[in-house]
Design an enzyme around this catalytic site. Structure first.
Site, short mmCIF file in Angstrom:
data_model
loop_
_atom_site.label_atom_id
_atom_site.label_comp_id
_atom_site.label_asym_id
_atom_site.label_seq_id
_atom_site.Cartn_x
_atom_site.Cartn_y
_atom_site.Cartn_z
CG ASP A 31 84.73 144.89 -31.99
OD1 ASP A 31 85.92 144.65 -31.05
OD2 ASP A 31 84.24 144.98 -31.66
CB ILE A 32 81.62 141.65 -33.80
CG1 ILE A 32 80.44 140.51 -34.65
CG2 ILE A 32 81.49 141.02 -32.63
CD1 ILE A 32 80.30 139.04 -34.87
CG ASN A 88 91.70 145.87 -23.42
OD1 ASN A 88 91.63 146.23 -23.18
ND2 ASN A 88 90.67 145.71 -24.01
CG HIS A 101 92.86 142.40 -29.69
ND1 HIS A 101 92.71 140.88 -28.92
CD2 HIS A 101 91.50 142.78 -29.43
CE1 HIS A 101 92.29 140.85 -28.12
NE2 HIS A 101 91.31 141.85 -27.75
CG MET A 102 96.21 148.84 -31.98
SD MET A 102 96.78 148.87 -33.02
CE MET A 102 98.84 148.62 -32.06
P1 5GP Z 1 89.50 142.48 -25.78
O1 5GP Z 1 88.34 142.95 -24.66
O2 5GP Z 1 90.20 140.88 -25.75
O3 5GP Z 1 90.64 143.84 -26.05
O4 5GP Z 1 88.54 142.65 -26.88
C1 5GP Z 1 87.74 142.01 -27.61
C2 5GP Z 1 86.97 142.08 -29.24
O5 5GP Z 1 86.98 141.47 -29.83
C3 5GP Z 1 85.37 142.53 -28.73
O6 5GP Z 1 85.73 143.98 -28.36
C4 5GP Z 1 84.64 141.42 -29.24
O7 5GP Z 1 84.14 142.84 -29.77
C5 5GP Z 1 85.39 141.46 -30.59
N1 5GP Z 1 84.90 140.55 -31.26
C6 5GP Z 1 84.71 138.77 -30.72
N2 5GP Z 1 84.73 138.17 -31.63
C7 5GP Z 1 84.03 138.59 -32.57
C8 5GP Z 1 84.26 137.67 -34.08
O8 5GP Z 1 83.61 136.61 -33.64
N3 5GP Z 1 84.58 138.20 -34.59
C9 5GP Z 1 85.01 140.26 -34.69
N4 5GP Z 1 85.05 141.22 -35.53
N5 5GP Z 1 85.04 140.42 -33.97
C10 5GP Z 1 84.88 139.99 -32.38
#
Ligand code: 5GP
Length: 116
Positions: A31-32, A88, A101-102
């Site tokens: 995760d970024i 989520n 995603h997990m």
């Molecule tokens: P969500 O809230 O949709 O379950 O989680 C999305 C996750 O994706 C977040 O934790 C966010 O930090 C991560 N994320 C968003 N954009 C990127 C990206 O460009 N690269 C990576 N590695 N993670 C990302």
């Protein structure tokens, strides 16, 4: 057709990202914005926007996400202490990226599952 997200570009290697795992069904990368010492995202290669869009034909990829989670947790050395897998869905679930995603999070005590 669902709209692609940044995750499709990562899967196709159009955005340079260290892939921790990739096969014909799933891809994993960090995760970024990590919330925990280990914070890995495991995604199906095919675009499924949310859990609401899951179909029986996706079961192979969704099952693979769990076996990859197990392997990566062991590789990260967090399997004995434990970790959490999170998916989520939509607004109330706090979903930001509409490519299912997990989250594999661990490396520290994670506390209660939900804020009280
Ligand atoms: P969500 O809230 O949709 O379950 O989680 C999305 C996750 O994706 C977040 O934790 C966010 O930090 C991560 N994320 C968003 N954009 C990127 C990206 O460009 N690269 C990576 N590695 N993670 C990302």
């Amino acid at each position: 057709m669902a709209e692609e997200t940044i995750f499709s570009k990562i899967i196709r290697k159009e955005i340079p990202t260290e892939l921790l795992y990739q096969d014909d069904l799933v891809t994993a990368f960090r995760d970024i914005h990590p919330r925990t010492p280990t914070h890995i995202l495991i995604v199906p290669n095919v675009l499924i926007p949310t859990v609401n869009d899951v179909e029986p034909e996706h079961e192979a990829a969704l099952g693979r996400m769990f076996t990859v989670a197990r392997k990566l947790a062991a590789k990260e050395g967090i399997n004995d202490d434990g970790y959490r897998l999170i998916v989520n869905c939509n607004r109330h679930g706090g979903q930001e990226v509409y490519h299912i995603h997990m989250h594999l999070v661990g490396g520290q005590p994670l506390g209660a599952m939900l804020a009280r």
